[in-house]
Write a protein that holds these residues in place. Structure first.
Motif, PDB file in Angstrom:
ATOM      1  N   HIS A   1      -4.157   6.235 -14.057  1.00  0.00           N
ATOM      2  CA  HIS A   1      -4.647   5.948 -12.706  1.00  0.00           C
ATOM      3  C   HIS A   1      -3.541   5.208 -11.952  1.00  0.00           C
ATOM      4  CE1 HIS A   1      -7.065   4.155  -9.499  1.00  0.00           C
ATOM      5  NE2 HIS A   1      -7.921   5.133  -9.727  1.00  0.00           N
ATOM      6  N   HIS A   2      -3.168   5.760 -10.802  1.00  0.00           N
ATOM      7  CA  HIS A   2      -2.012   5.262 -10.039  1.00  0.00           C
ATOM      8  C   HIS A   2      -2.135   3.776  -9.657  1.00  0.00           C
ATOM      9  CE1 HIS A   2       1.309   5.850  -7.138  1.00  0.00           C
ATOM     10  NE2 HIS A   2       0.623   5.044  -6.349  1.00  0.00           N
ATOM     11  N   ILE A   3      -3.329   3.335  -9.269  1.00  0.00           N
ATOM     12  CA  ILE A   3      -3.475   1.952  -8.796  1.00  0.00           C
ATOM     13  C   ILE A   3      -3.438   0.974  -9.977  1.00  0.00           C
ATOM     14  CG2 ILE A   3      -4.812   0.394  -7.330  1.00  0.00           C
ATOM     15  CD1 ILE A   3      -3.749   2.955  -5.948  1.00  0.00           C
TER      16      ILE A   3
ATOM     17  N   ALA B   1      -1.626   1.435 -12.431  1.00  0.00           N
ATOM     18  CA  ALA B   1      -0.187   1.345 -12.709  1.00  0.00           C
ATOM     19  C   ALA B   1       0.485   0.346 -11.760  1.00  0.00           C
ATOM     20  CB  ALA B   1       0.461   2.722 -12.583  1.00  0.00           C
ATOM     21  N   HIS B   2       0.122   0.381 -10.470  1.00  0.00           N
ATOM     22  CA  HIS B   2       0.674  -0.621  -9.543  1.00  0.00           C
ATOM     23  C   HIS B   2       0.314  -2.033 -10.030  1.00  0.00           C
ATOM     24  CE1 HIS B   2       2.635   1.380  -6.210  1.00  0.00           C
ATOM     25  NE2 HIS B   2       1.621   2.184  -5.977  1.00  0.00           N
ATOM     26  N   ALA B   3      -0.894  -2.200 -10.566  1.00  0.00           N
ATOM     27  CA  ALA B   3      -1.340  -3.532 -11.003  1.00  0.00           C
ATOM     28  C   ALA B   3      -0.502  -4.059 -12.170  1.00  0.00           C
ATOM     29  CB  ALA B   3      -2.819  -3.504 -11.382  1.00  0.00           C
TER      30      ALA B   3
ATOM     31  N   PRO C   1       8.441   6.031   7.447  1.00  0.00           N
ATOM     32  CA  PRO C   1       7.286   5.140   7.242  1.00  0.00           C
ATOM     33  C   PRO C   1       7.532   3.779   7.904  1.00  0.00           C
ATOM     34  CG  PRO C   1       8.604   5.267   5.242  1.00  0.00           C
ATOM     35  CD  PRO C   1       9.302   6.103   6.268  1.00  0.00           C
ATOM     36  N   GLY C   2       6.480   3.246   8.503  1.00  0.00           N
ATOM     37  CA  GLY C   2       6.637   2.117   9.406  1.00  0.00           C
ATOM     38  C   GLY C   2       6.809   0.761   8.756  1.00  0.00           C
ATOM     39  N   GLY C   3       6.328   0.586   7.524  1.00  0.00           N
ATOM     40  CA  GLY C   3       6.372  -0.732   6.886  1.00  0.00           C
ATOM     41  C   GLY C   3       7.756  -1.373   6.910  1.00  0.00           C
ATOM     42  N   PRO C   4       8.758  -0.685   6.347  1.00  0.00           N
ATOM     43  CA  PRO C   4      10.097  -1.267   6.323  1.00  0.00           C
ATOM     44  C   PRO C   4      10.665  -1.501   7.726  1.00  0.00           C
ATOM     45  CG  PRO C   4       9.958   0.629   4.840  1.00  0.00           C
ATOM     46  CD  PRO C   4       8.677   0.582   5.599  1.00  0.00           C
ATOM     47  N   GLN C   5      10.300  -0.646   8.689  1.00  0.00           N
ATOM     48  CA  GLN C   5      10.780  -0.801  10.077  1.00  0.00           C
ATOM     49  C   GLN C   5      10.230  -2.084  10.691  1.00  0.00           C
ATOM     50  OE1 GLN C   5      12.733   1.434  11.673  1.00  0.00           O
ATOM     51  NE2 GLN C   5      12.771   2.985  10.051  1.00  0.00           N
TER      52      GLN C   5
ATOM     53  N   TYR D   1      10.074  -1.294  -8.327  1.00  0.00           N
ATOM     54  CA  TYR D   1       8.751  -0.950  -8.870  1.00  0.00           C
ATOM     55  C   TYR D   1       7.626  -1.223  -7.880  1.00  0.00           C
ATOM     56  CZ  TYR D   1      11.897  -1.429 -12.814  1.00  0.00           C
ATOM     57  OH  TYR D   1      12.987  -1.345 -13.641  1.00  0.00           O
ATOM     58  N   CYS D   2       7.974  -1.616  -6.636  1.00  0.00           N
ATOM     59  CA  CYS D   2       6.953  -1.770  -5.592  1.00  0.00           C
ATOM     60  C   CYS D   2       6.551  -0.406  -5.069  1.00  0.00           C
ATOM     61  CB  CYS D   2       7.480  -2.612  -4.425  1.00  0.00           C
ATOM     62  SG  CYS D   2       7.547  -4.369  -4.781  1.00  0.00           S
ATOM     63  N   ILE D   3       7.553   0.371  -4.623  1.00  0.00           N
ATOM     64  CA  ILE D   3       7.241   1.712  -4.123  1.00  0.00           C
ATOM     65  C   ILE D   3       6.844   2.593  -5.306  1.00  0.00           C
ATOM     66  CG2 ILE D   3       8.732   1.611  -2.086  1.00  0.00           C
ATOM     67  CD1 ILE D   3      10.614   3.487  -3.963  1.00  0.00           C
TER      68      ILE D   3
ATOM     69  N   ALA E   1       6.761  -5.032  -1.057  1.00  0.00           N
ATOM     70  CA  ALA E   1       8.195  -5.081  -0.777  1.00  0.00           C
ATOM     71  C   ALA E   1       8.458  -5.881   0.497  1.00  0.00           C
ATOM     72  CB  ALA E   1       8.752  -3.663  -0.618  1.00  0.00           C
ATOM     73  N   ASN E   2       7.415  -6.183   1.261  1.00  0.00           N
ATOM     74  CA  ASN E   2       7.579  -6.873   2.541  1.00  0.00           C
ATOM     75  C   ASN E   2       8.180  -8.269   2.358  1.00  0.00           C
ATOM     76  OD1 ASN E   2       6.207  -8.776   4.782  1.00  0.00           O
ATOM     77  ND2 ASN E   2       6.625  -6.752   5.619  1.00  0.00           N
ATOM     78  N   SER E   3       9.266  -8.536   3.078  1.00  0.00           N
ATOM     79  CA  SER E   3       9.995  -9.786   2.839  1.00  0.00           C
ATOM     80  C   SER E   3       9.179 -11.013   3.263  1.00  0.00           C
ATOM     81  CB  SER E   3      11.345  -9.773   3.563  1.00  0.00           C
ATOM     82  OG  SER E   3      11.156  -9.595   4.943  1.00  0.00           O
TER      83      SER E   3
ATOM     84  N   ALA F   1      -1.123  -3.741  -2.721  1.00  0.00           N
ATOM     85  CA  ALA F   1      -1.211  -3.285  -1.330  1.00  0.00           C
ATOM     86  C   ALA F   1      -0.230  -2.149  -1.113  1.00  0.00           C
ATOM     87  CB  ALA F   1      -0.903  -4.453  -0.388  1.00  0.00           C
ATOM     88  N   SER F   2      -0.775  -0.969  -0.816  1.00  0.00           N
ATOM     89  CA  SER F   2       0.089   0.198  -0.626  1.00  0.00           C
ATOM     90  C   SER F   2      -0.383   0.964   0.601  1.00  0.00           C
ATOM     91  CB  SER F   2       0.041   1.078  -1.871  1.00  0.00           C
ATOM     92  OG  SER F   2      -1.223   1.690  -1.962  1.00  0.00           O
ATOM     93  N   GLY F   3       0.127   2.182   0.755  1.00  0.00           N
ATOM     94  CA  GLY F   3      -0.260   2.988   1.911  1.00  0.00           C
ATOM     95  C   GLY F   3      -1.689   3.479   1.812  1.00  0.00           C
ATOM     96  N   GLY F   4      -2.206   3.589   0.595  1.00  0.00           N
ATOM     97  CA  GLY F   4      -3.556   4.130   0.413  1.00  0.00           C
ATOM     98  C   GLY F   4      -4.576   3.093  -0.044  1.00  0.00           C
TER      99      GLY F   4
END
Ligand code: KG4
Ligand code: ZN
Length: 337
Positions: A111-113, A115-117, A179-183, A306-308, A280-282, A136-139
């Motif tokens: 399960h992808h989430i 894995a993020h955990a 994608p807008g997050g890094p911008q 490993y954030c993205i 990844a947000n600073s 916290a991700s895009g989905g």
């Protein structure tokens, strides 16, 4: 030592990795499709599936060769089977089944989430568990109690938009590319986070759930005028845009930090971890670090790679599931939800 090959294709990253014992990353290869989707302002599922088909074989070969390992040293093949874009998931699942069958190795569905955990533990000297985990991700935007890698409990989740989705939508409102997050992260560094007072949605004092759709609308009305959805962007100076980005980011970060600490306090742990693209947000990393330090919590953000979306975290979960004997058959299916 148990060596797992992980495969991840749930969205727009084609990824493969080799990880030992769920922690030591031997290789981590990610082929991003960002360039293919940018001109459409979001991920186009058909384009994503086709790109996964074209790239998966080469990405897996590269992961094995970068790890300096042959197929005989791989103990199992782990693959993301949920959630995600169904066409994208199917490419990874089919590829993993083929390898597992051809190599005579066990197959594990991940399960992808989840894995993020577990991603904050990758490469860590000491396991950060038990911990409160903000993913916290895009989905997804969720809080978990990770007692250990075998026991993960959901504490709260978003009731509407995910945090990353809010970053992406607000970036579009501000005329920034996908994608807008890094911008927004970059632009906000030049902005005043106090200039605009955007709403913080708490959903009640004790709630561990999130809501980010209100703030997106608030930014839209600030840009275009109340009740309007277009026409206002031209009036804004570069400094206005930077202030809007910084004020929006500050509001989201404040909610994420406060609820994560509330979760840690409630479950009685001394450790906080973060994962997912938004981790990844600073500003989030800085604010979470400060909040944890002032209250005596240890803080372990997932290392940047490993954030993205990546396959190292998939291999990590694969290791623990293999250890628990939770194997998949060749009838493993992709589950988009
Ligand atoms: O985890 P991820 O790569 O994919 C999903 O599973 O969704 O997360 C992607 C999300 C996107 O919404 C992206 O805008 C956001 O993470 N993101 C960021 C940053 N880097 C990526 N959001 C805020 N600040 C960042 N630096
Ligand atoms: Zn993800």
């Amino acid at each position: 030592m148990t060596r797992i090959l992980g495969i991840e294709t749930s969205c727009d990253e084609t990824a493969a990795a080799v990880v030992d014992d769920g922690v030591h990353v031997r290789s981590n290869v990610v082929a991003s499709q960002f360039d293919l989707h940018a001109k459409y302002g979001g991920v186009v599922p058909e384009i994503a599936s086709r790109a996964h088909i074209e790239r998966l074989d080469a990405v897996v070969r590269e992961a094995l060769s970068a790890a300096g390992c042959g197929r005989d040293e791989v103990e199992a093949v782990a693959v993301t089977c949920a959630p995600g874009l169904v066409g994208s998931l199917l490419i990874g699942v089919t590829g993993a089944k083929t390898l597992a069958w051809a190599w005579g190795k066990p197959l594990v569905g991940v399960h992808h989430i989840e894995a993020h955990a577990l991603s904050p533990a990758l490469g860590a000297e000491f396991p950060p568990w038990p911990a409160a985990a903000l993913i916290a991700s895009g989905g997804h935007t969720s809080l978990y109690h990770v007692r250990d890698p075998d026991q993960i409990e959901l504490l709260g989740a978003t009731t509407d938009d995910a945090a990353g989705e809010a970053f992406d939508k607000v970036a579009t409102i501000l005329g920034l590319p996908y994608p807008g997050g890094p911008q927004i992260d970059r632009l906000a560094r030049q902005g005043d986070p106090k200039r605009y007072d955007f709403p913080r949605t708490w959903l009640g004092r004790d709630s561990l759930d999130f809501s980010f759709s209100g703030i997106k609308t608030a930014v839209m009305y600030e840009v275009h005028g109340h009740g309007r959805t277009s026409g206002g962007l031209e009036r804004l100076s570069p400094q206005d845009l930077a202030d809007l980005a910084a004020s929006f980011q500050e509001a989201v970060v404040e909610v994420l930090v406060r609820k994560t600490l509330l979760a840690a306090e409630r479950i009685g742990v001394r450790s906080v971890v973060t994962g997912g693209g938004v981790a990844a947000n600073s500003r989030l990393r800085q604010a979470m670090q400060e909040a944890c330090q002032s209250r005596g919590y240890a803080f372990r953000p997932a290392p940047m790679p490993y954030c993205i979306d990546n396959a190292a975290m998939i291999a990590a979960v694969g290791y623990y599931k293999l250890r628990r004997g939770e194997l998949a058959g060749l009838d493993l299916d992709a589950r988009p939800h």
